[in-house]
Design an enzyme around this catalytic site. Structure first.
Site, PDB file in Angstrom:
ATOM      1  N   GLU A 158     -11.244  14.914  29.242  1.00  0.00           N
ATOM      2  CA  GLU A 158     -10.436  13.700  29.210  1.00  0.00           C
ATOM      3  C   GLU A 158      -9.077  13.926  28.543  1.00  0.00           C
ATOM      4  O   GLU A 158      -8.056  13.430  29.014  1.00  0.00           O
ATOM      5  CB  GLU A 158     -11.207  12.573  28.525  1.00  0.00           C
ATOM      6  N   TYR A 172      -2.919  10.922  41.309  1.00  0.00           N
ATOM      7  CA  TYR A 172      -4.367  10.740  41.254  1.00  0.00           C
ATOM      8  C   TYR A 172      -4.889  10.236  42.600  1.00  0.00           C
ATOM      9  O   TYR A 172      -5.459   9.152  42.707  1.00  0.00           O
ATOM     10  CB  TYR A 172      -4.737   9.789  40.124  1.00  0.00           C
ATOM     11  N   ASP A 254     -13.282   6.846  45.741  1.00  0.00           N
ATOM     12  CA  ASP A 254     -12.919   7.737  44.639  1.00  0.00           C
ATOM     13  C   ASP A 254     -11.511   8.300  44.794  1.00  0.00           C
ATOM     14  O   ASP A 254     -11.269   9.484  44.618  1.00  0.00           O
ATOM     15  CB  ASP A 254     -13.956   8.873  44.573  1.00  0.00           C
ATOM     16  N   HIS A 259     -13.078  13.242  42.472  1.00  0.00           N
ATOM     17  CA  HIS A 259     -14.166  13.862  41.718  1.00  0.00           C
ATOM     18  C   HIS A 259     -15.081  14.694  42.609  1.00  0.00           C
ATOM     19  O   HIS A 259     -15.930  15.437  42.100  1.00  0.00           O
ATOM     20  CB  HIS A 259     -15.029  12.791  41.030  1.00  0.00           C
TER      21      HIS A 259
END
Length: 340
Positions: A158, A172, A254, A259
């Protein structure tokens, strides 16, 4: 950096979706919180220079959703009675140590940014995330997930989203987002390996080992050594990660599978680190770090662009050892990505 920063959580939304559809109440609440956080799209503060060296502040939200919470431990203070506070404190320190001692980086922004974290967020919150400003940890519910402060690689993962935020700023979404997630897995694993003094051969290459509650059929959230094998459980489903471009997953879930498809660059790094041998942070890690922070990556870099950046980084760092750059190229080729 003043751009909007994505909320990057360790448990993928498709896992929480599956649990929520099955009526698992903590997952329903956690998914709602995650959705709200992502919709907020926090604007991160510009990097500000702090006191040189490690500076940690841990807060306790008291199971509320109000951040940051009450400060319960600061830099240099002795351990407290709450293990979650101490785990968070230690994990922030382990992450700082890797970046400072191996890569010469002063905190995640490179300018002494204070490391802030909040523990005991929400009621049985099934996640941990970086929100552009701080680490936030849930406790899990004990049935699916345990305490999210307990895995140092989760903390390293993280906080590395913060490093990416302040360097390449990878979008992202789709392949740039999968690279964003993969970079966090790579350095999260390196944080754990560095803290445990492990070689590449000795490391488990798992992300979140020990996070799954007893009775869950799995060993971790992800495996860099063998993507797609981390779990296969009636409640969680089967780990969907591919290890090769031929199995790349095209999805609207996602953020385009950030991921999921991160398994491909994850596996490339594992192949490189084990091929080079020794300690993974020493050569493979330096190459990945140089590629991430060197200024040559665009925010929309895809797998091929990142592969080329790592080959260039290997040539620049090891100009008299062409075999290292060749090994980088071969590692990417093994997962179906050609650096060109």
């Amino acid at each position: 950096m003043n751009a909007a920063v994505p909320i990057c959580a360790i448990v993928p939304p498709y896992v929480l979706d599956r649990l929520a559809e099955a009526g698992h109440e903590p997952a329903v609440r956690s998914l709602a919180l995650d959705t709200a956080h992502r919709a907020a799209r926090l604007t991160a503060p510009p990097p500000t220079a702090g006191a040189r060296g490690l500076n940690r502040v841990i807060a306790d939200t008291g199971h509320s959703q109000r951040l940051p919470g009450r400060t319960v431990r600061t830099e240099g203070h002795a351990p407290v009675a709450d293990p979650s506070v101490n785990h968070a404190y230690d994990g922030l320190g382990d992450t700082f140590a890797l970046y400072a001692q191996v890569f010469g980086r002063d905190s995640i922004d490179g300018r002494g940014l204070r490391l802030d974290a909040s523990v005991h967020y929400g009621q049985n919150y099934e996640n941990a995330f970086w929100n552009g400003r701080r680490m936030v940890f849930g406790d899990g519910d004990g049935r699916i997930f345990g305490d999210f402060t307990a895995c140092v690689d989760v903390i390293g993962h993280e906080l590395t989203h913060g490093v990416t935020q302040f360097t390449a700023g990878l979008e992202y979404q789709d392949q740039p987002g999968a690279l964003n997630e993969s970079v966090s897995d790579v350095f999260g694993s390196l944080v754990k390996q560095y803290a445990l003094h492990q070689s590449a051969a000795d490391a488990d290459w798992l992300i979140g080992a020990g996070l799954l509650a007893p009775g869950i059929q799995g060993v971790a959230l992800r495996s860099m050594k063998a993507p797609g094998t981390a779990y296969d459980d009636p409640q969680l489903g089967k780990d969907p990660q591919p290890a090769h471009m031929r199995d790349y997953v095209n999805t609207t879930q996602d953020n385009g599978g950030v991921h999921i498809n991160s398994g491909i660059p994850n596996h490339a790094f594992y192949l490189l680190a084990t091929a080079l041998g020794g300690q993974a942070w020493d050569r493979a890690g330096r190459i990945w770090y140089d590629a991430l922070t060197g200024g040559g990556l665009s925010a929309d870099a895809d797998f091929t662009a990142f592969a080329r950046a790592t080959v260039a980084a290997a040539k620049a760092r090891y100009p008299d050892r062409s075999s290292i750059a060749d090994t980088v190229s071969a590692s990417w080729a093994q997962v179906g990505v050609s650096p060109g």
